[in-house]
Design a protein around this motif. Structure first.
Motif, PDB file in Angstrom:
ATOM      1  N   LEU A 237      -5.977   6.989   3.759  1.00  8.93           N
ATOM      2  CA  LEU A 237      -6.443   4.940   3.700  1.00  8.93           C
ATOM      3  C   LEU A 237      -6.572   5.243   1.945  1.00  8.93           C
ATOM      4  CD1 LEU A 237      -8.787   4.530   6.509  1.00  8.93           C
ATOM      5  CD2 LEU A 237      -6.765   3.753   6.539  1.00  8.93           C
ATOM      6  N   GLU A 238      -7.465   6.268   1.687  1.00 10.54           N
ATOM      7  CA  GLU A 238      -7.802   5.472  -0.118  1.00 10.54           C
ATOM      8  C   GLU A 238      -6.821   5.161  -0.104  1.00 10.54           C
ATOM      9  OE1 GLU A 238     -10.156   8.336  -2.898  1.00 10.54           O
ATOM     10  OE2 GLU A 238      -8.436   9.707  -2.016  1.00 10.54           O
ATOM     11  N   HIS A 239      -5.252   6.016  -0.227  1.00 11.42           N
ATOM     12  CA  HIS A 239      -3.840   6.021  -0.780  1.00 11.42           C
ATOM     13  C   HIS A 239      -3.711   4.740  -0.721  1.00 11.42           C
ATOM     14  CE1 HIS A 239       0.637   8.169  -1.918  1.00 11.42           C
ATOM     15  NE2 HIS A 239      -0.116   7.285  -2.530  1.00 11.42           N
ATOM     16  N   ILE A 240      -3.744   3.590   1.223  1.00 13.72           N
ATOM     17  CA  ILE A 240      -3.657   3.107   1.196  1.00 13.72           C
ATOM     18  C   ILE A 240      -3.744   1.819   0.339  1.00 13.72           C
ATOM     19  CG2 ILE A 240      -2.890   2.008   2.989  1.00 13.72           C
ATOM     20  CD1 ILE A 240      -2.605   3.961   4.773  1.00 13.72           C
ATOM     21  N   ALA A 241      -5.345   1.746   0.354  1.00 16.67           N
ATOM     22  CA  ALA A 241      -5.789   0.919  -0.219  1.00 16.67           C
ATOM     23  C   ALA A 241      -5.385   0.736  -1.767  1.00 16.67           C
ATOM     24  CB  ALA A 241      -7.324   1.430  -0.974  1.00 16.67           C
ATOM     25  N   PHE A 242      -4.396   1.336  -2.381  1.00 13.20           N
ATOM     26  CA  PHE A 242      -4.813   1.647  -3.919  1.00 13.20           C
ATOM     27  C   PHE A 242      -2.611   1.742  -4.144  1.00 13.20           C
ATOM     28  CE2 PHE A 242      -8.501   3.446  -4.899  1.00 13.20           C
ATOM     29  CZ  PHE A 242      -8.805   2.116  -5.219  1.00 13.20           C
ATOM     30  N   ASP A 243      -1.638   1.233  -2.578  1.00  6.35           N
ATOM     31  CA  ASP A 243      -0.367   0.987  -2.983  1.00  6.35           C
ATOM     32  C   ASP A 243       0.107  -0.056  -2.282  1.00  6.35           C
ATOM     33  OD1 ASP A 243       2.321   1.881  -3.197  1.00  6.35           O
ATOM     34  OD2 ASP A 243       2.030   3.713  -2.225  1.00  6.35           O
ATOM     35  N   ASP A 244       0.080  -1.326  -3.484  1.00  4.83           N
ATOM     36  CA  ASP A 244       0.957  -2.878  -3.048  1.00  4.83           C
ATOM     37  C   ASP A 244       1.793  -2.095  -1.718  1.00  4.83           C
ATOM     38  OD1 ASP A 244      -1.217  -3.977  -3.604  1.00  4.83           O
ATOM     39  OD2 ASP A 244      -0.700  -5.198  -5.390  1.00  4.83           O
ATOM     40  N   SER A 245       2.757  -1.019  -1.705  1.00  2.99           N
ATOM     41  CA  SER A 245       4.332  -1.034  -0.842  1.00  2.99           C
ATOM     42  C   SER A 245       3.681  -0.718   0.750  1.00  2.99           C
ATOM     43  CB  SER A 245       5.241   0.334  -1.583  1.00  2.99           C
ATOM     44  OG  SER A 245       4.586   1.428  -1.365  1.00  2.99           O
ATOM     45  N   THR A 246       2.416  -0.825   0.588  1.00  2.45           N
ATOM     46  CA  THR A 246       2.148  -0.059   2.388  1.00  2.45           C
ATOM     47  C   THR A 246       1.365  -1.144   2.754  1.00  2.45           C
ATOM     48  OG1 THR A 246      -0.258   0.068   1.904  1.00  2.45           O
ATOM     49  CG2 THR A 246       1.228   2.318   1.362  1.00  2.45           C
ATOM     50  N   GLN A 247       1.730  -2.686   2.357  1.00  5.97           N
ATOM     51  CA  GLN A 247       1.110  -3.582   2.766  1.00  5.97           C
ATOM     52  C   GLN A 247       2.311  -3.917   3.710  1.00  5.97           C
ATOM     53  OE1 GLN A 247       0.377  -6.286   0.217  1.00  5.97           O
ATOM     54  NE2 GLN A 247       3.134  -7.094  -0.196  1.00  5.97           N
ATOM     55  N   GLY A 248       2.178  -4.549   4.815  1.00  8.26           N
ATOM     56  CA  GLY A 248       2.730  -5.371   6.037  1.00  8.26           C
ATOM     57  C   GLY A 248       3.257  -3.764   6.797  1.00  8.26           C
ATOM     58  N   GLN A 249       2.816  -3.175   6.866  1.00  6.04           N
ATOM     59  CA  GLN A 249       3.116  -2.105   6.994  1.00  6.04           C
ATOM     60  C   GLN A 249       2.146  -0.787   8.619  1.00  6.04           C
ATOM     61  OE1 GLN A 249       4.411   1.450   4.858  1.00  6.04           O
ATOM     62  NE2 GLN A 249       6.014  -0.197   3.851  1.00  6.04           N
ATOM     63  N   THR A 250       2.744   0.179   9.697  1.00  2.61           N
ATOM     64  CA  THR A 250       2.298   0.295  10.099  1.00  2.61           C
ATOM     65  C   THR A 250       1.660   1.603  10.362  1.00  2.61           C
ATOM     66  OG1 THR A 250       2.685  -1.511  12.082  1.00  2.61           O
ATOM     67  CG2 THR A 250       1.540   0.358  12.426  1.00  2.61           C
ATOM     68  N   PHE A 251       1.142   2.633  10.559  1.00  2.72           N
ATOM     69  CA  PHE A 251       0.932   4.282  10.310  1.00  2.72           C
ATOM     70  C   PHE A 251       0.358   4.951  11.392  1.00  2.72           C
ATOM     71  CE2 PHE A 251       1.524   2.109   5.358  1.00  2.72           C
ATOM     72  CZ  PHE A 251       2.034   3.564   4.818  1.00  2.72           C
ATOM     73  N   GLU A 252       1.343   5.945  11.707  1.00  5.40           N
ATOM     74  CA  GLU A 252       0.288   6.865  12.823  1.00  5.40           C
ATOM     75  C   GLU A 252      -0.229   7.625  11.941  1.00  5.40           C
ATOM     76  OE1 GLU A 252       0.490   7.082  16.354  1.00  5.40           O
ATOM     77  OE2 GLU A 252       1.500   4.866  17.289  1.00  5.40           O
TER      78      GLU A 252
END
Length: 381
Positions: A237-252
């Motif tokens: 989650l920390e990684h996702i918060a600082f990575d704009d390339s993850t927006q709009g995606q779903t992670f399992e």
């Protein structure tokens, strides 16, 4: 926002550290954030993050990871006694508390108005006299998401659940699935995260399966899951918060191995050597299957006591194996390999050792001496 690539090596495990590559970073809505300091507790990343559910199991570890590098962290809270320990997660002025009411829109808006990232970790898998699962997983989720949109927050991350499905037989899974739809309708580029059942010191997995008798359950504890370590999920989650390339995606975010509840209980009992006994029924690495309607009826009766006990929806979830969306992103897409993920057997002892039988150190003595020691243990004032 720039994707962080800095790492620190501790022993043989690689841990992600959210130190931004650039001192000047521009968010999606055009705000400029300036990083100050060499990194670490006394530095500032320039970002402000709001973590709903920060005092919960996952939220406390996520708050710690964000605050330790100087990310200003807003912690909405309801109970003053349950949030105080978060103050020391960061340097002075980094962790800030805002009191909220789940039905007070203004208090929710106050929490997100200056944020660059909003992460919703709030979820409920049981009903209370004030809030149902639908109130929290759908109603409150909608209010938080709408507040983030109205405040023009650049990044919104919603923590859902494994098996989230609007058509599920479980109320919890169904409300989580509907909650995802609500988030997507309001903020289409929000990031959805579905963690597996998480384990750790304050979890609802090992603490549920381990220290109490769980012999009489639906499906004889054959439910299959991919347990994941809470620190691995917080790191993702920390990684996702600082990575704009993850927006709009779903992670399992699933663990590296598939286990059943029964197998986990076997591992725990092998460490604690507390084999449950209820009259003529004993737990010696075996569980007794109870028909689901009977288990649900017993769980419904148990809700009349004032402390929290397993509910009927939890019994339903006992019979539903974990399924993984093949289209969802995983840890691998965040640069976290399977070898870096923690395996349950590697850390299980530290979480269950306090449940070990008091006489386990006396295994080498004779049976007669053990019986004498048991009498001393149980009857000596």
């Amino acid at each position: 926002m720039l994707r962080s690539r800095s790492i620190i090596r501790i022993s043989t495990r690689t841990l992600y550290t959210p130190v931004l590559d650039s001192d000047i970073n521009i968010t999606k809505n055009g705000k400029v954030n300036i990083q100050v300091g060499p990194g670490g507790r006394s530095s500032r990343t320039g970002y402000t993050a709001t973590v709903f559910g920060a005092s919960g199991f996952l939220g406390r570890y996520l708050t710690s990871k964000l605050a330790r590098h100087g990310t200003t962290t807003i912690v909405p809270y309801r109970d003053d006694l349950k949030k105080r320990f978060l103050k020391v997660a960061g340097d002075l002025g980094v962790v800030n508390f805002v009191e909220i009411d789940a039905r007070n829109l203004q208090s929710i808006e106050d929490c997100v108005q200056n944020s660059d990232v909003v992460i919703n970790c709030i979820g409920a898998d049981y009903n209370t006299k004030n809030f149902s699962m639908a109130d929290i997983n759908i109603g409150l989720t909608k209010r938080i998401t709408q507040a983030a949109k109205d405040a023009n927050v650049p990044r919104f991350i919603h923590v859902s659940s494994y098996n989230a499905n609007p058509n599920s037989e479980s109320i919890f899974y169904a409300t989580k699935g509907i909650g995802e739809q609500v988030v997507r309708d309001i903020i289409p580029d929000a990031t959805i995260v579905r963690p597996s059942p998480m384990y750790g010191r304050e979890d609802n997995l090992l603490n549920y399966l381990g220290k109490k008798i769980k012999m009489f359950v639906p499906n004889a504890n054959k439910k299959e899951i991919y347990p994941v370590y809470v620190l691995d999920v917080a790191r993702a989650l920390e990684h996702i918060a600082f990575d704009d390339s993850t927006q709009g995606q779903t992670f399992e975010l699933v663990g590296p191995e598939k286990l059943t509840y029964h197998e986990i209980r076997q591992m725990i009992s092998g460490i604690t050597e507390r084999f449950g006994q209820l009259g003529p029924f004993a737990y010696q690495f075996g569980d007794y299957d109870v028909p689901l309607p009977i288990a649900k009826a017993i769980a419904d009766l148990a809700q009349f006591v004032y402390w929290r006990l397993p509910n009927s929806d939890q019994m339903t979830r006992h019979t539903i194996n974990q399924t993984i969306d093949p289209n969802a992103k995983t840890f691998k897409d965040l640069g976290i390999s399977q070898d870096e993920l923690t395996k349950l057997p590697e850390v299980l002892f530290r979480f269950v050792k306090q449940w070990r039988h008091p006489l386990i150190a006396q295994k080498a003595v004779s049976a007669k001496e053990r019986e004498r020691l048991r009498e001393i243990q149980h009857f000596t004032p």
